[in-house]
Design a protein around this motif. Structure first.
Motif, mmCIF file in Angstrom:
data_model
loop_
_atom_site.group_PDB
_atom_site.id
_atom_site.type_symbol
_atom_site.label_atom_id
_atom_site.label_comp_id
_atom_site.label_asym_id
_atom_site.label_seq_id
_atom_site.Cartn_x
_atom_site.Cartn_y
_atom_site.Cartn_z
ATOM 1 N N THR A 2 0.836 -1.194 0.000
ATOM 2 C CA THR A 2 0.000 0.000 0.000
ATOM 3 C C THR A 2 0.874 1.249 0.000
ATOM 4 O OG1 THR A 2 -1.708 -1.186 1.220
ATOM 5 C CG2 THR A 2 -1.822 1.203 1.250
ATOM 6 N N VAL A 3 0.466 2.235 -0.804
ATOM 7 C CA VAL A 3 1.189 3.506 -0.839
ATOM 8 C C VAL A 3 0.269 4.628 -0.352
ATOM 9 C CG1 VAL A 3 2.792 2.835 -2.672
ATOM 10 C CG2 VAL A 3 0.608 3.858 -3.281
ATOM 11 N N GLN A 4 0.856 5.592 0.331
ATOM 12 C CA GLN A 4 0.126 6.770 0.818
ATOM 13 C C GLN A 4 0.209 7.868 -0.238
ATOM 14 O OE1 GLN A 4 -1.652 5.414 3.825
ATOM 15 N NE2 GLN A 4 -1.631 7.616 3.836
ATOM 16 N N ILE A 5 -0.905 8.503 -0.509
ATOM 17 C CA ILE A 5 -0.975 9.575 -1.496
ATOM 18 C C ILE A 5 -1.475 10.826 -0.787
ATOM 19 C CG2 ILE A 5 -2.002 10.343 -3.665
ATOM 20 C CD1 ILE A 5 -0.271 7.820 -3.985
ATOM 21 N N ASP A 78 -18.066 5.851 -0.368
ATOM 22 C CA ASP A 78 -18.050 5.014 -1.562
ATOM 23 C C ASP A 78 -18.485 5.840 -2.769
ATOM 24 O OD1 ASP A 78 -20.870 5.189 -1.374
ATOM 25 O OD2 ASP A 78 -21.040 3.235 -0.446
ATOM 26 N N GLY A 79 -18.286 5.258 -3.932
ATOM 27 C CA GLY A 79 -18.633 5.924 -5.171
ATOM 28 C C GLY A 79 -17.854 5.331 -6.326
ATOM 29 N N PRO A 80 -17.844 6.025 -7.468
ATOM 30 C CA PRO A 80 -17.207 5.492 -8.668
ATOM 31 C C PRO A 80 -15.688 5.283 -8.537
ATOM 32 C CG PRO A 80 -18.643 7.329 -9.213
ATOM 33 C CD PRO A 80 -18.557 7.267 -7.731
ATOM 34 N N LEU A 81 -15.013 6.129 -7.773
ATOM 35 C CA LEU A 81 -13.571 5.965 -7.600
ATOM 36 C C LEU A 81 -13.290 5.015 -6.440
ATOM 37 C CD1 LEU A 81 -12.270 9.637 -8.000
ATOM 38 C CD2 LEU A 81 -12.189 7.793 -9.682
ATOM 39 N N VAL A 82 -12.287 4.185 -6.608
ATOM 40 C CA VAL A 82 -11.883 3.273 -5.540
ATOM 41 C C VAL A 82 -10.846 4.012 -4.687
ATOM 42 C CG1 VAL A 82 -10.893 1.026 -4.995
ATOM 43 C CG2 VAL A 82 -12.311 1.295 -7.036
ATOM 44 N N LEU A 83 -11.341 4.736 -3.692
ATOM 45 C CA LEU A 83 -10.476 5.526 -2.813
ATOM 46 C C LEU A 83 -10.470 4.873 -1.437
ATOM 47 C CD1 LEU A 83 -11.753 9.038 -3.899
ATOM 48 C CD2 LEU A 83 -9.509 8.056 -4.411
ATOM 49 N N LYS A 84 -9.311 4.484 -0.984
ATOM 50 C CA LYS A 84 -9.189 3.801 0.310
ATOM 51 C C LYS A 84 -8.662 4.769 1.351
ATOM 52 C CE LYS A 84 -8.184 -0.440 -2.096
ATOM 53 N NZ LYS A 84 -7.208 -0.552 -3.142
ATOM 54 N N GLN A 109 -5.031 6.019 0.425
ATOM 55 C CA GLN A 109 -4.139 4.902 0.153
ATOM 56 C C GLN A 109 -4.474 4.306 -1.200
ATOM 57 O OE1 GLN A 109 -4.820 2.202 3.376
ATOM 58 N NE2 GLN A 109 -3.676 3.441 4.848
ATOM 59 N N ALA A 110 -3.451 3.755 -1.841
ATOM 60 C CA ALA A 110 -3.634 3.040 -3.097
ATOM 61 C C ALA A 110 -2.849 1.727 -3.005
ATOM 62 C CB ALA A 110 -3.130 3.882 -4.269
ATOM 63 N N ASP A 111 -3.246 0.764 -3.817
ATOM 64 C CA ASP A 111 -2.589 -0.539 -3.779
ATOM 65 C C ASP A 111 -1.180 -0.505 -4.353
ATOM 66 O OD1 ASP A 111 -4.721 -1.776 -2.527
ATOM 67 O OD2 ASP A 111 -5.653 -2.401 -4.422
ATOM 68 N N THR A 114 1.118 3.011 -9.513
ATOM 69 C CA THR A 114 0.370 3.289 -10.745
ATOM 70 C C THR A 114 -1.068 3.680 -10.418
ATOM 71 O OG1 THR A 114 1.754 1.759 -12.002
ATOM 72 C CG2 THR A 114 -0.370 2.347 -12.968
ATOM 73 N N GLU A 115 -1.726 2.883 -9.583
ATOM 74 C CA GLU A 115 -3.086 3.203 -9.177
ATOM 75 C C GLU A 115 -3.126 4.542 -8.447
ATOM 76 O OE1 GLU A 115 -6.414 0.604 -7.065
ATOM 77 O OE2 GLU A 115 -4.973 1.400 -5.588
ATOM 78 N N GLY A 116 -2.148 4.763 -7.565
ATOM 79 C CA GLY A 116 -2.076 6.016 -6.819
ATOM 80 C C GLY A 116 -1.932 7.219 -7.724
ATOM 81 N N ASP A 117 -1.096 7.101 -8.750
ATOM 82 C CA ASP A 117 -0.911 8.212 -9.683
ATOM 83 C C ASP A 117 -2.188 8.513 -10.457
ATOM 84 O OD1 ASP A 117 1.722 8.563 -8.897
ATOM 85 O OD2 ASP A 117 2.566 7.448 -10.596
#
Length: 143
Positions: A2-5, A78-84, A109-111, A114-117
């Motif tokens: 997991t990466v912090q954004i 929740d919603g269309p974006l997968v934001l953790k 957080q992102a997995d 790439t997902e985070g960006d």
């Protein structure tokens, strides 16, 4: 892994904190100044935001709202974006050179990187669009 954004967007306006807060201080009225949101409303402490283009509805919990200090915090449910673990603050502060600044920050957080960006670009783009639109609405004297 997991990466912090972190996201930090801001804009300066030649308007008072009070003028800006009058436009932006009600979390359920984001559709008045945020182009990505076609319709928004509050139900208790949950903000619903129907996103433009029919991409879906996001739900966010308003965790703190302090009119006297001109900010509110919210967490993405929740919603269309997968934001953790997404939390954000929208704040209006007086600028030392006059006028006021909006400081709009978020952390999530992102997995992976790439997902985070990709998510960073999506959220930053939405915030930048809102900051630009706020300036346009304020300049049009609709407040």
């Amino acid at each position: 892994m997991t990466v912090q954004i972190a996201i930090n967007e801001s804009a300066h306006y030649p308007h008072s904190v009070e003028e800006i807060w009058k436009l932006c201080g009600a979390p359920g009225e984001a559709d008045q100044w945020l182009p990505a949101v076609a319709k928004s409303w509050l139900d208790g402490d949950v903000r619903y935001a129907e996103l433009a283009g029919g991409v879906g509805t996001a739900r966010e919990r308003i965790t703190e709202h302090v009119d006297a200090r001109h900010y509110y915090d919210y967490d993405y449910i929740d919603g269309p974006l997968v934001l953790k673990a997404f939390s954000s603050r929208f704040a209006v502060v007086a600028a030392s050179e006059g006028g006021a600044d909006i400081l709009w920050t978020a952390q999530f957080q992102a997995d992976n990187e790439t997902e985070g960006d990709e998510l960073r670009q999506a959220v930053s783009g939405m915030y930048q669009g809102g900051l630009q639109r706020i300036g346009e609405v304020l300049a049009s004297d609709r407040v």
